[in-house]
Design an enzyme around this catalytic site. Structure first.
Site, short mmCIF file in Angstrom:
data_model
loop_
_atom_site.label_atom_id
_atom_site.label_comp_id
_atom_site.label_asym_id
_atom_site.label_seq_id
_atom_site.Cartn_x
_atom_site.Cartn_y
_atom_site.Cartn_z
CB SER A 1 -100.81 -37.49 45.88
OG SER A 1 -99.83 -37.03 45.16
NE ARG B 1 -94.35 -31.77 72.06
CZ ARG B 1 -93.05 -32.26 72.48
NH1 ARG B 1 -92.31 -33.20 71.81
NH2 ARG B 1 -92.52 -31.92 73.68
CD GLU C 1 -95.66 -36.40 70.99
OE1 GLU C 1 -95.31 -37.02 72.10
OE2 GLU C 1 -95.67 -35.35 70.85
#
Length: 147
Positions: A114, A88, A91
Site C-alpha cells: 500500500s 535514479r 532507474e
C-alpha cells in the site's frame, strides 16, 4: 489561492527564514518525509497544522486554507523524470521493480504494498568510502481478493 501558488509561497518563506523541513515537521509533530510531501502539495495538512506552519512562516490565512486542499497526487510528475536524483530512483524501479515484486510475492503472497497505509524514512549514513542514503519504505501488504 491554488495549491501551486501556495507551495511556492511556503517554499520561498521557508528559504527566506532559513527554516528546515525537519523544524516544520517537529512543530506539527509529523515525520519529515510526510511533512515535506504535504508542503509540496502531495498530502493535506489539517487546520491546526496549517495554522502552525503559517505562524512559523508569517503567511496569511489564504495560504493556511490552501494547505488544507485535497491534492491531486502525482499529476505534476514528468515521466521519465529529468531531475538526476529522481531519475535514479526511477532507474532503481526499472532495474529492480520486477525483483521487488517477485520477492514480495514469494514472502507475502499475491498482492501489493500500500501507498496509502504507508510510511517512509530517509537516513544519511556517514561512510569513509562515501556517505550512504537509506530510503525505508514501509507499506501495508494488501492481498488480492478472490471472489
Amino acid at each position: 489561492m491554488n495549491r501551486e501558488v501556495c507551495t511556492a509561497m511556503v517554499i520561498e518563506a521557508k528559504q527566506q527564514k532559513q527554516i528546515t523541513y525537519q523544524y516544520i515537521a517537529q512543530a506539527i509533530n509529523r515525520n519529515i518525509v510526510w511533512t515535506t510531501s504535504a508542503i509540496l502539495g502531495q498530502n493535506t495538512f489539517d487546520a491546526n497544522e496549517a495554522k502552525i506552519i503559517c505562524e512559523i512562516l508569517d503567511l496569511d490565512v489564504n495560504v493556511e486554507k490552501a494547505l488544507q486542499i485535497f491534492p491531486e497526487k502525482g499529476v505534476s510528475a514528468i515521466m521519465p523524470p529529468t531531475d538526476p536524483l529522481i531519475y535514479r530512483l526511477y532507474e532503481i524501479v526499472l532495474v529492480y521493480g520486477e525483483t521487488i515484486k517477485e520477492v514480495i510475492h514469494e514472502k507475502a503472497g499475491d498482492g501489493i504494498m500500500s501507498a496509502i497505509d504507508f510510511t517512509m524514512d530517509i537516513e544519511k549514513e556517514e561512510n569513509p568510502k562515501g556517505d550512504r542514503i537509506k530510503i525505508i519504505l514501509d507499506g501495508k501488504f494488501l492481498a488480492y481478493k478472490k471472489w
